[in-house]
Design a protein around this motif. Structure first.
Motif, PDB file in Angstrom:
ATOM      1  N   PHE B   6       0.844  -1.196   0.000  1.00 23.37           N
ATOM      2  CA  PHE B   6       0.000   0.000   0.000  1.00 23.37           C
ATOM      3  C   PHE B   6       0.879   1.246   0.000  1.00 23.37           C
ATOM      4  CE2 PHE B   6      -3.090  -2.754   2.529  1.00 23.37           C
ATOM      5  CZ  PHE B   6      -4.025  -2.850   1.518  1.00 23.37           C
ATOM      6  N   ASN B   7       0.482   2.253  -0.748  1.00 25.02           N
ATOM      7  CA  ASN B   7       1.079   3.579  -0.608  1.00 25.02           C
ATOM      8  C   ASN B   7       0.227   4.371   0.384  1.00 25.02           C
ATOM      9  OD1 ASN B   7       2.969   2.880  -2.472  1.00 25.02           O
ATOM     10  ND2 ASN B   7       2.033   4.012  -4.168  1.00 25.02           N
ATOM     11  N   ILE B   8       0.899   4.958   1.362  1.00 29.27           N
ATOM     12  CA  ILE B   8       0.194   5.584   2.492  1.00 29.27           C
ATOM     13  C   ILE B   8       0.572   7.055   2.619  1.00 29.27           C
ATOM     14  CG2 ILE B   8      -0.093   5.512   5.010  1.00 29.27           C
ATOM     15  CD1 ILE B   8       0.724   2.558   4.895  1.00 29.27           C
ATOM     16  N   GLU B   9      -0.431   7.894   2.788  1.00 29.83           N
ATOM     17  CA  GLU B   9      -0.184   9.306   3.082  1.00 29.83           C
ATOM     18  C   GLU B   9      -0.473   9.576   4.549  1.00 29.83           C
ATOM     19  OE1 GLU B   9      -1.320  11.406  -1.215  1.00 29.83           O
ATOM     20  OE2 GLU B   9      -2.555  11.773   0.552  1.00 29.83           O
ATOM     21  N   GLY B  10       0.302  10.492   5.144  1.00 33.73           N
ATOM     22  CA  GLY B  10       0.009  10.930   6.512  1.00 33.73           C
ATOM     23  C   GLY B  10       0.991  10.474   7.562  1.00 33.73           C
ATOM     24  N   MET B  11       2.004   9.676   7.155  1.00 32.44           N
ATOM     25  CA  MET B  11       3.032   9.295   8.134  1.00 32.44           C
ATOM     26  C   MET B  11       3.981  10.474   8.330  1.00 32.44           C
ATOM     27  SD  MET B  11       4.268   5.362   7.734  1.00 32.44           S
ATOM     28  CE  MET B  11       4.092   4.972   6.000  1.00 32.44           C
ATOM     29  N   HIS B  12       4.203  10.839   9.590  1.00 39.46           N
ATOM     30  CA  HIS B  12       5.032  12.009   9.870  1.00 39.46           C
ATOM     31  C   HIS B  12       6.431  11.666  10.342  1.00 39.46           C
ATOM     32  CE1 HIS B  12       1.729  14.768   9.318  1.00 39.46           C
ATOM     33  NE2 HIS B  12       0.976  13.966  10.034  1.00 39.46           N
ATOM     34  N   GLY B  40       6.336   6.404   1.837  1.00 42.77           N
ATOM     35  CA  GLY B  40       5.281   5.891   2.711  1.00 42.77           C
ATOM     36  C   GLY B  40       4.647   4.638   2.140  1.00 42.77           C
ATOM     37  N   THR B  41       5.155   3.489   2.567  1.00 43.80           N
ATOM     38  CA  THR B  41       4.610   2.229   2.049  1.00 43.80           C
ATOM     39  C   THR B  41       4.473   1.200   3.171  1.00 43.80           C
ATOM     40  OG1 THR B  41       6.842   1.458   1.519  1.00 43.80           O
ATOM     41  CG2 THR B  41       5.594   2.454  -0.287  1.00 43.80           C
ATOM     42  N   ALA B  42       3.541   0.278   2.978  1.00 38.24           N
ATOM     43  CA  ALA B  42       3.413  -0.885   3.854  1.00 38.24           C
ATOM     44  C   ALA B  42       3.324  -2.113   2.973  1.00 38.24           C
ATOM     45  CB  ALA B  42       2.171  -0.779   4.728  1.00 38.24           C
ATOM     46  N   ARG B  43       4.281  -3.018   3.126  1.00 39.27           N
ATOM     47  CA  ARG B  43       4.252  -4.288   2.384  1.00 39.27           C
ATOM     48  C   ARG B  43       3.811  -5.365   3.361  1.00 39.27           C
ATOM     49  NH1 ARG B  43       9.768  -5.568   0.080  1.00 39.27           N
ATOM     50  NH2 ARG B  43      10.056  -6.275   2.209  1.00 39.27           N
ATOM     51  N   ILE B  44       2.745  -6.067   3.004  1.00 43.35           N
ATOM     52  CA  ILE B  44       2.128  -7.016   3.929  1.00 43.35           C
ATOM     53  C   ILE B  44       1.999  -8.376   3.259  1.00 43.35           C
ATOM     54  CG2 ILE B  44       0.125  -7.443   5.401  1.00 43.35           C
ATOM     55  CD1 ILE B  44      -0.569  -4.395   4.904  1.00 43.35           C
ATOM     56  N   ALA B  50      -7.558 -15.883   5.948  1.00 46.38           N
ATOM     57  CA  ALA B  50      -7.776 -15.322   7.290  1.00 46.38           C
ATOM     58  C   ALA B  50      -7.764 -13.795   7.306  1.00 46.38           C
ATOM     59  CB  ALA B  50      -6.708 -15.845   8.253  1.00 46.38           C
ATOM     60  N   ALA B  51      -7.291 -13.178   6.234  1.00 47.99           N
ATOM     61  CA  ALA B  51      -7.224 -11.715   6.182  1.00 47.99           C
ATOM     62  C   ALA B  51      -7.627 -11.269   4.787  1.00 47.99           C
ATOM     63  CB  ALA B  51      -5.800 -11.236   6.497  1.00 47.99           C
ATOM     64  N   ASN B  52      -7.978 -10.003   4.653  1.00 41.92           N
ATOM     65  CA  ASN B  52      -8.236  -9.485   3.307  1.00 41.92           C
ATOM     66  C   ASN B  52      -7.806  -8.028   3.228  1.00 41.92           C
ATOM     67  OD1 ASN B  52     -10.646  -7.647   3.671  1.00 41.92           O
ATOM     68  ND2 ASN B  52     -11.445  -9.546   4.561  1.00 41.92           N
ATOM     69  N   GLU B  53      -7.596  -7.573   1.997  1.00 42.84           N
ATOM     70  CA  GLU B  53      -7.046  -6.233   1.777  1.00 42.84           C
ATOM     71  C   GLU B  53      -7.925  -5.138   2.343  1.00 42.84           C
ATOM     72  OE1 GLU B  53      -5.523  -4.881  -1.928  1.00 42.84           O
ATOM     73  OE2 GLU B  53      -4.679  -6.839  -2.420  1.00 42.84           O
ATOM     74  N   ASP B  69      -2.916   4.057  -2.875  1.00 43.75           N
ATOM     75  CA  ASP B  69      -2.637   3.186  -4.024  1.00 43.75           C
ATOM     76  C   ASP B  69      -2.242   1.815  -3.489  1.00 43.75           C
ATOM     77  OD1 ASP B  69      -2.388   2.448  -6.646  1.00 43.75           O
ATOM     78  OD2 ASP B  69      -0.509   3.522  -7.001  1.00 43.75           O
ATOM     79  N   ARG B  70      -2.250   0.825  -4.387  1.00 41.88           N
ATOM     80  CA  ARG B  70      -1.854  -0.526  -3.993  1.00 41.88           C
ATOM     81  C   ARG B  70      -1.166  -1.209  -5.157  1.00 41.88           C
ATOM     82  NH1 ARG B  70      -4.310  -4.263  -6.407  1.00 41.88           N
ATOM     83  NH2 ARG B  70      -3.924  -5.914  -4.926  1.00 41.88           N
ATOM     84  N   ALA B  71      -0.336  -2.171  -4.834  1.00 44.85           N
ATOM     85  CA  ALA B  71       0.288  -3.011  -5.862  1.00 44.85           C
ATOM     86  C   ALA B  71       0.450  -4.394  -5.270  1.00 44.85           C
ATOM     87  CB  ALA B  71       1.652  -2.443  -6.255  1.00 44.85           C
ATOM     88  N   GLU B  72       0.429  -5.411  -6.140  1.00 47.63           N
ATOM     89  CA  GLU B  72       0.559  -6.757  -5.594  1.00 47.63           C
ATOM     90  C   GLU B  72       2.005  -7.158  -5.384  1.00 47.63           C
ATOM     91  OE1 GLU B  72      -2.094  -9.530  -7.478  1.00 47.63           O
ATOM     92  OE2 GLU B  72      -3.784  -8.211  -7.022  1.00 47.63           O
TER      93      GLU B  72
END
Lengths: 74, 74
Positions: B6-12, B40-44, B50-53, B69-72
């Motif tokens: 995920f591309n993430i906005e708002g991390m300071h 700003g990214t989170a790779r999961i 058991a989980a979903n996006e 945004d997201r990428a696989e």
């Protein structure tokens, strides 16, 4: 219901405070959470049959914050 | 096992990134998490049984961050 207020070191911004709050809210037995960046505190209301202070402290410290003091009332 | 970035906005700050990581690690089915403040990214890595996006995205956005945004693959 029990209440504890932790003094926390290591919060750098309001977003830290909001994220710690979300993290504590995932802990079973936690009823309400108020985290303040300035001063660095987390006030937590929890069911003592389902949560305990040691686990709450551990959850705060996992990302690198430090719980430096505690009080049972704010 | 599925992987999403995920591309993430708002991390300071870096502490935000570490706290988002701890928050995602509490989600059932999540196997590993790597969160970077800059960019700003989170790779999961997660078990799709058991989980979903949508739930992962919701967990990131609860404290006020935005998944833009997201990428696989990273």
């Amino acid at each position: 219901m029990n209440q504890v207020t932790f003094n926390i070191e290591g919060m750098h911004c309001e977003a830290c405070a909001r994220t710690i709050r979300a993290l504590l809210e995932t802990e079973p037995g936690v009823k309400s959470v108020d985290v303040s960046f300035d001063p660095g505190t987390a006030r937590i209301l929890f069911d003592p049959n389902a949560a305990n202070e040691a686990r709450l402290k551990s959850r705060i410290e996992k990302p690198g914050y430090r719980v430096v003091d505690r009080a049972e009332r704010p």
